[in-house]
Motif scaffolding. Structure first.
Motif, PDB file in Angstrom:
ATOM      1  N   PRO A  49       0.841  -1.071  -0.127  1.00 63.52           N
ATOM      2  CA  PRO A  49      -0.010   0.052  -0.064  1.00 63.52           C
ATOM      3  C   PRO A  49       0.979   1.220  -0.131  1.00 63.52           C
ATOM      4  O   PRO A  49       2.021   1.443   0.649  1.00 63.52           O
ATOM      5  CB  PRO A  49      -0.905  -0.145   1.315  1.00 63.52           C
ATOM      6  N   ILE A  50       0.251   2.126  -0.554  1.00 64.42           N
ATOM      7  CA  ILE A  50       1.002   3.631  -0.674  1.00 64.42           C
ATOM      8  C   ILE A  50       0.496   4.655   0.441  1.00 64.42           C
ATOM      9  O   ILE A  50       1.237   5.532   0.662  1.00 64.42           O
ATOM     10  CB  ILE A  50       1.172   4.419  -2.107  1.00 64.42           C
ATOM     11  N   HIS A  51      -0.538   4.052   1.283  1.00 62.91           N
ATOM     12  CA  HIS A  51      -1.131   5.013   2.187  1.00 62.91           C
ATOM     13  C   HIS A  51      -1.318   4.178   3.259  1.00 62.91           C
ATOM     14  O   HIS A  51      -1.669   3.006   3.472  1.00 62.91           O
ATOM     15  CB  HIS A  51      -2.242   5.712   1.604  1.00 62.91           C
ATOM     16  N   VAL A  52      -1.095   4.892   4.456  1.00 64.43           N
ATOM     17  CA  VAL A  52      -1.378   4.184   5.696  1.00 64.43           C
ATOM     18  C   VAL A  52      -2.670   3.650   5.958  1.00 64.43           C
ATOM     19  O   VAL A  52      -2.998   2.460   6.341  1.00 64.43           O
ATOM     20  CB  VAL A  52      -1.142   5.114   6.897  1.00 64.43           C
ATOM     21  N   HIS A  53      -3.711   4.220   5.367  1.00 63.30           N
ATOM     22  CA  HIS A  53      -5.034   3.805   5.468  1.00 63.30           C
ATOM     23  C   HIS A  53      -5.348   2.438   4.756  1.00 63.30           C
ATOM     24  O   HIS A  53      -6.019   1.756   5.364  1.00 63.30           O
ATOM     25  CB  HIS A  53      -6.292   4.844   5.277  1.00 63.30           C
ATOM     26  N   LEU A  54      -4.696   2.370   3.829  1.00 61.05           N
ATOM     27  CA  LEU A  54      -4.584   1.251   2.958  1.00 61.05           C
ATOM     28  C   LEU A  54      -4.004  -0.029   3.593  1.00 61.05           C
ATOM     29  O   LEU A  54      -4.519  -1.185   3.713  1.00 61.05           O
ATOM     30  CB  LEU A  54      -3.973   1.316   1.558  1.00 61.05           C
ATOM     31  N   GLY A  55      -3.112   0.176   4.417  1.00 57.58           N
ATOM     32  CA  GLY A  55      -2.378  -0.766   5.175  1.00 57.58           C
ATOM     33  C   GLY A  55      -3.494  -1.261   6.368  1.00 57.58           C
ATOM     34  O   GLY A  55      -3.285  -2.307   6.914  1.00 57.58           O
ATOM     35  N   ARG A  56      -3.940  -0.310   6.889  1.00 57.11           N
ATOM     36  CA  ARG A  56      -4.905  -0.465   8.206  1.00 57.11           C
ATOM     37  C   ARG A  56      -5.821  -1.321   7.520  1.00 57.11           C
ATOM     38  O   ARG A  56      -6.555  -2.311   8.511  1.00 57.11           O
ATOM     39  CB  ARG A  56      -5.390   0.903   8.823  1.00 57.11           C
ATOM     40  N   GLU A  57      -6.650  -1.082   6.443  1.00 56.09           N
ATOM     41  CA  GLU A  57      -7.679  -2.038   5.953  1.00 56.09           C
ATOM     42  C   GLU A  57      -7.052  -3.479   5.748  1.00 56.09           C
ATOM     43  O   GLU A  57      -7.797  -4.310   5.967  1.00 56.09           O
ATOM     44  CB  GLU A  57      -8.108  -1.311   4.569  1.00 56.09           C
ATOM     45  N   GLN A  58      -5.919  -3.554   5.304  1.00 59.34           N
ATOM     46  CA  GLN A  58      -5.344  -4.892   4.944  1.00 59.34           C
ATOM     47  C   GLN A  58      -5.358  -5.683   6.357  1.00 59.34           C
ATOM     48  O   GLN A  58      -5.641  -7.088   6.405  1.00 59.34           O
ATOM     49  CB  GLN A  58      -4.025  -4.963   4.409  1.00 59.34           C
ATOM     50  N   ILE A  59      -4.757  -4.859   7.508  1.00 60.87           N
ATOM     51  CA  ILE A  59      -4.583  -5.331   8.806  1.00 60.87           C
ATOM     52  C   ILE A  59      -6.102  -6.171   9.264  1.00 60.87           C
ATOM     53  O   ILE A  59      -6.136  -7.097   9.796  1.00 60.87           O
ATOM     54  CB  ILE A  59      -4.076  -4.599   9.619  1.00 60.87           C
ATOM     55  N   VAL A  60      -7.081  -5.350   9.061  1.00 64.21           N
ATOM     56  CA  VAL A  60      -8.509  -5.642   9.507  1.00 64.21           C
ATOM     57  C   VAL A  60      -9.007  -6.656   8.700  1.00 64.21           C
ATOM     58  O   VAL A  60      -9.631  -7.695   9.269  1.00 64.21           O
ATOM     59  CB  VAL A  60      -9.443  -4.307   9.462  1.00 64.21           C
ATOM     60  N   GLU A  61      -8.582  -6.686   7.533  1.00 64.43           N
ATOM     61  CA  GLU A  61      -8.880  -8.088   6.535  1.00 64.43           C
ATOM     62  C   GLU A  61      -8.403  -9.341   7.176  1.00 64.43           C
ATOM     63  O   GLU A  61      -9.070 -10.271   7.463  1.00 64.43           O
ATOM     64  CB  GLU A  61      -8.879  -7.786   5.296  1.00 64.43           C
TER      65      GLU A  61
ATOM     66  N   LEU B 166      -7.320  -9.906  10.160  1.00 58.68           N
ATOM     67  CA  LEU B 166      -7.573 -10.189  11.438  1.00 58.68           C
ATOM     68  C   LEU B 166      -9.114 -10.933  11.180  1.00 58.68           C
ATOM     69  O   LEU B 166      -9.434 -11.955  12.033  1.00 58.68           O
ATOM     70  CB  LEU B 166      -7.733  -8.985  12.257  1.00 58.68           C
ATOM     71  N   LYS B 167     -10.044 -10.427  10.142  1.00 62.01           N
ATOM     72  CA  LYS B 167     -11.196 -10.974  10.235  1.00 62.01           C
ATOM     73  C   LYS B 167     -11.448 -12.423   9.681  1.00 62.01           C
ATOM     74  O   LYS B 167     -11.966 -13.378  10.151  1.00 62.01           O
ATOM     75  CB  LYS B 167     -12.155 -10.022   9.411  1.00 62.01           C
ATOM     76  N   ASP B 168     -10.256 -12.512   8.794  1.00 63.10           N
ATOM     77  CA  ASP B 168     -10.097 -13.844   7.756  1.00 63.10           C
ATOM     78  C   ASP B 168      -9.456 -15.000   8.721  1.00 63.10           C
ATOM     79  O   ASP B 168      -9.790 -16.081   8.839  1.00 63.10           O
ATOM     80  CB  ASP B 168      -9.585 -13.674   6.501  1.00 63.10           C
ATOM     81  N   HIS B 169      -8.511 -14.502   9.544  1.00 63.36           N
ATOM     82  CA  HIS B 169      -7.413 -15.243  10.195  1.00 63.36           C
ATOM     83  C   HIS B 169      -7.430 -14.767  11.646  1.00 63.36           C
ATOM     84  O   HIS B 169      -6.256 -14.389  11.943  1.00 63.36           O
ATOM     85  CB  HIS B 169      -6.138 -15.754   9.511  1.00 63.36           C
ATOM     86  N   PRO B 170      -8.148 -14.600  12.386  1.00 64.16           N
ATOM     87  CA  PRO B 170      -7.984 -14.093  13.724  1.00 64.16           C
ATOM     88  C   PRO B 170      -7.007 -14.794  14.694  1.00 64.16           C
ATOM     89  O   PRO B 170      -6.271 -13.995  15.376  1.00 64.16           O
ATOM     90  CB  PRO B 170      -9.422 -14.259  14.529  1.00 64.16           C
ATOM     91  N   PHE B 171      -6.733 -16.040  14.792  1.00 58.67           N
ATOM     92  CA  PHE B 171      -5.997 -16.730  15.783  1.00 58.67           C
ATOM     93  C   PHE B 171      -4.617 -16.783  15.134  1.00 58.67           C
ATOM     94  O   PHE B 171      -3.699 -16.396  15.850  1.00 58.67           O
ATOM     95  CB  PHE B 171      -6.252 -18.190  15.821  1.00 58.67           C
ATOM     96  N   GLU B 172      -4.531 -16.963  13.760  1.00 59.36           N
ATOM     97  CA  GLU B 172      -3.158 -16.711  13.362  1.00 59.36           C
ATOM     98  C   GLU B 172      -2.464 -15.394  13.300  1.00 59.36           C
ATOM     99  O   GLU B 172      -1.354 -15.204  13.615  1.00 59.36           O
ATOM    100  CB  GLU B 172      -3.212 -17.002  11.760  1.00 59.36           C
TER     101      GLU B 172
END
Length: 296
Positions: free
Chosen positions: A261-273, A275-281
């Motif tokens: 990502p070229i912007h921080v908010h895009l990086g945050r969105e990837q992290i949230v995704e 966390l939702k898809d693989h919470p324990f990992e």
């Protein structure tokens, strides 16, 4: 004379896009990404050694930089020892200082980071020098107090321009330090008008030192990007991305991917995704970071 006061208007333009800036070797891009403090240190070391890198030296092993970083680490150990002696009782301060200095010297990251073109050794040195000067300021009287106040302000500006988060540290420390001095004086006796005046003049002097660093940086960034920037870039979106990618175990940077990502908010969105898809990992990845902070 044709440039005069318009010197900063003739700076080269920085590349757009955080990821593009991070991979560029252009002077403007390196300044925006790395800031003026560590870049100046590198320039001085490389000028003295006669070495001219032809590409990004992020993971390159350059003997001159390794020696300089090791010497800087040694000075940081000395400053840690001196600061401990100043903030603790004489006997306890000496023992605490020795232990703290040894812990820093044996900290694996302190050793590993000296082998590469990493900013961390120099950043730690600048931070500890700032703390030492701030403590010296409180112990001085007469004209020397203003000399140390000015020096503390200059170092505060240097600390702020090493890492993005450090931007908030010097003003906070200076305010807390000033409040502590006022409280210490007031706890013993009422502050006199001359003492209050001295405190305020010291604060103004420190702010002047801060602006000695900030003012040219604001003009430089305005000339290169079209707007003044008070912080250094340091590619936060890339670091946020790299430290939280499950498929890279949170730290494997190479080979580079095009989806960074070229912007921080895009990086945050990837992290949230993730966390939702693989919470324990994802939680397990964050736990593994604890021992990595020690192991380097």
């Amino acid at each position: 004379h044709q440039y005069g006061l318009t010197l900063f208007a003739h700076l080269p333009q920085a590349t757009t896009g955080e990821y593009n800036i991070m991979r560029s070797i252009a002077v403007a891009d390196r300044l925006i990404n790395d800031g003026p403090v560590y870049s100046s240190f590198l320039a001085m070391v490389l000028a003295l050694s006669g070495f001219t890198p032809g590409s990004l030296a992020f993971d390159g092993r350059i003997p001159a930089l390794q020696i300089a970083a090791s010497l800087i680490d040694g000075l940081t150990c000395l400053l840690i020892y001196l600061v401990a002696q100043m903030v603790a009782p004489p006997i306890a301060g000496k023992k605490t200082g020795i232990i703290a200095a040894l812990m820093f010297a044996l900290y694996p990251s302190s050793i590993i980071n000296t082998q590469y073109c990493y900013a961390e050794p120099y950043d730690c040195f600048v931070l500890m020098l700032f703390v030492w000067l701030a403590l010296q300021w409180s112990d001085r009287s007469g004209p020397m107090r203003f000399v140390f106040a000015l020096s503390t302000g200059v170092l505060a500006g240097m600390v702020a321009l090493t890492k993005p988060l450090f931007l908030f540290l010097p003003p906070l420390v200076l305010v807390l330090f000033l409040l502590q001095m006022v409280w210490a004086k007031a706890s013993r006796q009422s502050l006199t008008r001359p003492e209050i005046k001295t405190f305020l003049l010291c604060l103004v002097t420190a702010i002047a030192g801060l602006m000695v660093v900030f003012a040219p940086w604001l003009m430089i960034t305005k000339g290169m990007t079209g707007k003044p920037l008070l912080y250094v870039n340091r590619s936060p979106a890339f670091n946020l991305y790299l430290g939280n990618q499950l498929d890279r175990d949170g730290w494997r940077a190479y080979p580079f991917q095009t989806a960074i990502p070229i912007h921080v908010h895009l990086g945050r969105e990837q992290i949230v995704e993730q966390l939702k898809d693989h919470p324990f990992e994802f939680i397990a990845l964050q736990v593994r970071k604890v021992n990595r902070l020690w192991l380097g």
